[in-house]
Write an enzyme that holds these catalytic residues in place. Sequence first.
Site, PDB file in Angstrom:
ATOM      1  N   SER A   1     -46.851 -32.610  26.306  1.00 55.73           N
ATOM      2  CA  SER A   1     -46.772 -33.380  27.551  1.00 55.73           C
ATOM      3  C   SER A   1     -45.554 -33.060  28.400  1.00 55.73           C
ATOM      4  O   SER A   1     -45.507 -33.456  29.568  1.00 55.73           O
ATOM      5  CB  SER A   1     -46.784 -34.879  27.222  1.00 55.73           C
TER       6      SER A   1
ATOM      7  N   GLU B   1       0.796  -1.220   0.000  1.00 54.15           N
ATOM      8  CA  GLU B   1       0.000   0.000   0.000  1.00 54.15           C
ATOM      9  C   GLU B   1       0.837   1.282   0.000  1.00 54.15           C
ATOM     10  O   GLU B   1       0.395   2.306  -0.510  1.00 54.15           O
ATOM     11  CB  GLU B   1      -0.938   0.011   1.226  1.00 54.15           C
TER      12      GLU B   1
END
Length: 733
Positions: free
Chosen positions: A427, A161
């Site tokens: 249940s 860069e």
Amino acid sequence: MANGRGRDGRGEPNFDVPEGRGAGRGGADLRLSRDDRPGGGVASRVRDGEDKGSRRAKPAAKSGARRSGGKKARRRSLLGRLVYAGWVLGLWAVVGIAGLIAYHASQLPPIDQLAVPKRPPNIAILASDGSLLANRGETGGRVVGIKELPTYLPRAFVAIEDRRFYSHFGVDPVGILRAIGQNLTRRGVAQGGSTLTQQLAKNLFLTPERSASRKIQEAILALWLEHKYTKDELLELYLNRVYFGAGAYGVEAAAQRYFGKPAKNVSVAEAAMLGGLVQAPSRLAPNRNLPAAQARAAQVVAAMQELGFITAQDAKVALAQPARPASSRGGGSANYVADLVMDVLDDFVGTIEGDIVVQTTIDTTLQATAEKALVDELNAKGGRYNVGQGALVSMRPDGAIRALIGGRDYAQSQFNRATMAKRQPGSSFKPFVYLAAVERGATPDTVKEDAPIKIGNWQPENYSHQYEGPVTLRTALALSLNTVAVRLGQEVGAKAVVQTAQRLGITSPLQANGSIALGTSEVTPLEMVGAYGAFANGGTGVIPYVVAGVKGVDGKVLYKRGEGGLGRVIDPNAVGMMNAMMHETFVIGTAKKGDIPGWDLAGKTGTSQDFRDAWFIGYSGSLVTGIWLGNDDGEPTKKASGGNLPVEIWKTYMSVALKGQTPVPLPGLNRWRKAPETTASVASAPNPGNILGQIFGEPPAPAPAPRATAARRPAARDADDRNFIEKLFGLGD
């Protein structure tokens, strides 16, 4: 008027000059003579030939020199004018540029008020062993110091860069010219001229807008940053702020996101991939476009070697073994845990100003085991049973969550079914009904009639549409007989059932009506597992929790969980009776195939109306685990019941979770456990149910009622079970 005078006697001016005379009436001649013109008499004399002789007498050579000197003078005059014009234009250009800079600088805050904005805080969420589960916050990772990183990691960014980073003053004219040259010799834009400092300035202070104005401001801010910070400080700021895609800001977040490791542990190849990624995070993300990411990383490796940042051998290895992103199992179920943490974190620490670390109760091994058990079962049988989703919650009896799976795949759906999906428990809600009855004098050996019952227009039935007649409560709960549960609910009252469930930790609204006994009010898996925790720990109410502590990055303790809970919510004797009854679920009941040898286990299956939801919540003395399966839109499954898929997942998970541990007895079980000789007596009893007693170990008929014969048992609900006996005499839930 004829004489030029007006009525007042004043004369008008007259500039007419009579022809041939030098003056008007007033004697004044206003015309210019030759001597009055520029050049005066000299000019007239030259024209009149007065000096012709003298001019002719000058030597010819001198006349030629004069002509030559005139040409040089004219040439010097032209060059001087060009230099002068250039100097003037340059001066105006400088003035214009200075004005332009001054204008754009005026749009920025005053220099003495500039400050690097605070980085949004990161929340690092850790497992109980200190390993990272997930990062939350805007950045996706914590701040790292440059000294924590391997030297080749920051150098990867410099190499690709801004190779002149350590020599320029924030703006790099050489780099700009080089970029322009390369851009002119290639199609499209080959390079940009921005330095790392300029990129940092943009990230810190400016919007992503592309314009000349923003570039000027970027340069101004870069100069200020270079003046205020050292090069290493600038590089550290850059590495912690730059965007890497996928919501990751900063090199730590990117390393965790793409490679599943901290930035300090990345290889040269991984560092090169991260360095190349910032050019185009979306296009080069390795989890989306691996070939492009690897090609870019190869360029970074070459640049690093060229600048001497890595050795030739390092470069060779990095190119031979390019980086690859880490795979995330099942879409990353730990993210469901992270979401839960973020939901409750405000209750513990309030506003978060800086990076924090959250210590959770999650066991990474159990989390991975739970995820695999759930996903594998759904992959294998979900299509056959038309089951699309599932959830799992596993916690210690004190409420510490050890594993939590909120769905089949977090990447596909972030909805956390473990904590947010309210579904009918069927249940699996019955233990609250039985507990209310036990607290009012019933025992496991209390006999109730399993027979048709009608309440108004409602006539609940057993799954098999068959009835057992007189049965004990332990048998009725193990076999999940609906009529007995409804009778108990009627005896104790619907309000008592609701209050009992709420006392154990159910917080969802419950409807106090007759059907509450069959689990028609919706609840979440987390609530149900937490409520069952009171049975596993001996009667203490449980508040499920996942956050054990919170610290700042400086080690300051912001929160530490102390002793907590709901206090005693069940009498110890009642706990023993409940555990004895639910233990029979593994012995003769609907969870028989979930039994784990060597452990005392208890639990309850559940299936809602039309098979929309399938549940199983079971526990040992050390771990409580609940499973829910179904479809998000409430579409009925193809007979998926609590006794088949959920029990299978539960056993797969619990077999691993309990492996190597010393079995822990269930509180009070031994006092109320059915004696072994009772089972033997049933096996030797000369009646048609003898074979069932041998197969299922069922209890003898309680006096005074005889046990039901095989023909009166519930039909099998497990459509997947191929065992003939279970198909013939299978147990409903």
